[in-house]
Design a protein around this motif. Sequence first.
Motif, short mmCIF file in Angstrom:
data_model
loop_
_atom_site.label_atom_id
_atom_site.label_comp_id
_atom_site.label_asym_id
_atom_site.label_seq_id
_atom_site.Cartn_x
_atom_site.Cartn_y
_atom_site.Cartn_z
N ASN A 168 79.09 41.07 75.91
CA ASN A 168 79.52 42.36 76.81
C ASN A 168 80.95 42.38 76.29
O ASN A 168 81.78 41.68 76.37
CB ASN A 168 79.28 41.96 78.21
CG ASN A 168 80.11 42.88 79.06
OD1 ASN A 168 80.95 43.63 79.10
ND2 ASN A 168 79.28 43.16 80.34
N VAL A 169 81.25 43.37 75.54
CA VAL A 169 82.71 43.70 75.07
C VAL A 169 83.79 43.84 76.21
O VAL A 169 84.77 43.23 75.96
CB VAL A 169 82.58 45.17 74.25
CG1 VAL A 169 84.16 45.49 73.72
CG2 VAL A 169 81.76 45.05 73.25
N PRO A 200 78.19 31.98 80.55
CA PRO A 200 78.13 32.38 79.11
C PRO A 200 77.08 32.89 78.53
O PRO A 200 77.27 33.94 77.64
CB PRO A 200 78.42 30.93 78.67
CG PRO A 200 79.22 30.35 79.95
CD PRO A 200 78.16 30.71 80.81
N ILE A 201 75.76 32.24 78.47
CA ILE A 201 74.55 32.85 77.80
C ILE A 201 73.62 32.98 78.87
O ILE A 201 73.12 31.96 79.58
CB ILE A 201 74.49 31.74 76.65
CG1 ILE A 201 75.58 31.41 75.70
CG2 ILE A 201 73.26 32.33 75.59
CD1 ILE A 201 75.32 30.22 74.71
N ALA A 202 72.91 34.08 78.62
CA ALA A 202 71.67 34.37 79.39
C ALA A 202 70.54 33.78 78.42
O ALA A 202 70.45 34.57 77.34
CB ALA A 202 71.46 35.68 79.90
N GLU A 278 75.80 42.24 84.41
CA GLU A 278 76.84 41.56 84.00
C GLU A 278 77.36 40.45 84.63
O GLU A 278 78.62 40.15 84.70
CB GLU A 278 78.24 42.83 84.09
CG GLU A 278 77.80 43.97 83.53
CD GLU A 278 79.08 45.05 83.26
OE1 GLU A 278 79.96 44.68 82.81
OE2 GLU A 278 78.84 46.14 83.97
N LYS A 279 76.06 39.47 84.91
CA LYS A 279 76.42 38.16 85.45
C LYS A 279 76.64 37.49 84.35
O LYS A 279 77.17 36.07 84.72
CB LYS A 279 75.49 37.76 86.37
CG LYS A 279 75.31 38.60 87.62
CD LYS A 279 74.09 38.15 88.46
CE LYS A 279 73.87 39.13 89.86
NZ LYS A 279 72.84 38.64 90.62
N ALA A 280 76.18 37.80 83.04
CA ALA A 280 76.32 36.90 81.90
C ALA A 280 76.92 37.61 80.86
O ALA A 280 76.66 38.89 80.79
CB ALA A 280 74.73 36.62 81.39
N ALA A 281 77.70 37.12 79.93
CA ALA A 281 78.54 37.63 79.02
C ALA A 281 77.78 37.87 77.78
O ALA A 281 78.14 38.82 76.87
CB ALA A 281 79.92 36.84 78.82
#
Length: 433
Positions: A168-169, A200-202, A278-281
């Motif tokens: 996610n930029v 951090p990572i989904a 947008e809960k994970a980047a």
Amino acid sequence: MRKNAFRALLLAFSLGATGLLSACGGDNTAAPGATDKAAATNETTASAAQTVTISFFHWRGEDVPAFKPIIEQFEKENPGIKVEMQTMPSDQYQTTAQAKISDGSAGDVFTSFPGAQFEVFAKAGLFTDLTGQPFLSNFNPALIEAGAKDGKQLAVPYQLVYNDPIYNVKLFQKYGLEPPKDWDGFLALCAKLKENGIIPIAFAGADIGPGQFMNTMVMNNLPSPDALAKIETGEEKLTNDWWVKTLGQFKELNDKGYFQPNALGTKDAAAGALFIQEKAAMLASGSYQLAQNKQQNPNLEQKLLAPITVPADEAKYEGIHTSTFLLAVNSKSSHPKEAEKFLEFLSRKDIAGQYANATGQNVTVKDVKYTSPELQTVSEWSTKKTLFQPRFTITNADIQKAVTSSIQSVLGGKSPEDAAKEAQAIADQQIGH
């Protein structure tokens, strides 16, 4: 009286005869317009008898809206051919598609994953040899090698995918983050995100996650590009340092909480939802999911990155590419010519471009013009140093499964060494050691 009775009898006889003749004549005389209707019916029946229906069988249900207008165009250009599209989820396709294709219940034109599934289909004799077909010249030769075997072109990869995590930029910009150049930088990035309440990572640990994320995680740990393929020959082992190290790095991400809670029980759709909301980047999948994410959240700004698991000066690769979604003609098809005609239609650059821009998928067809923002985002990867997806260099399905299962084992609490030993034991069984 007798004359009157006789006349009445003659009149009755005359009326009866007229009715009888009229009734007989009804079998041979059509009502107005009936002849035209009968002719039209016969013509429709004849036309229906000449129409051939072929099945197009694949796993990308999300591409159905893009394929529908393409199929309509094909049918308009080829009025004697109808195309019925059938899909199933990718995980089911890998386990059950062969039975449907083999018995002819689906897939005059079908798709295959590269690697293990391609090998299984080839051994089963399901591919029609496409070698020498004129439409092969529409493809980039270097990108369709995954569909070749023993000097024959058995299938043609349609998609060019970058199996690198999506990020996610805007979230990266918010926290002053950039794609890291080494493992320490990747860990620091994950720590910063977690500190700010962002996953951090989904990671879809229950299904596609291990098979996707392993490629970028192992690419710079590999002693050679074909190291995983050498597992099948016994030249390499999963207990060697490079795979144990990779499993250890998976464990480190999990133990530090850089995956979402219960990553091992999370399926693809649920992991994707964390990223879309947008809960994970980052989302540990690949470029194939960019368009789908954007459809569900138009405000997303996305790019790709790959974790570099070694010091920056030791990195050989920046990411992973795969030529996949292999199009093939079923050797069991009753309508091979019609199936080949449909495959030829899909290979035209205007049709391939229409598909690419509608789905956000890069394609292997030459000279395609990309207009979608997602494809323009991905275009920068064409100049990067990428490795063909290592997982798909494993042609034995059981060994491939053992490799991905070893990742799930460390997420479940096993040590990297023990998980590697279990995976190697399965590999030894498969190669007869």
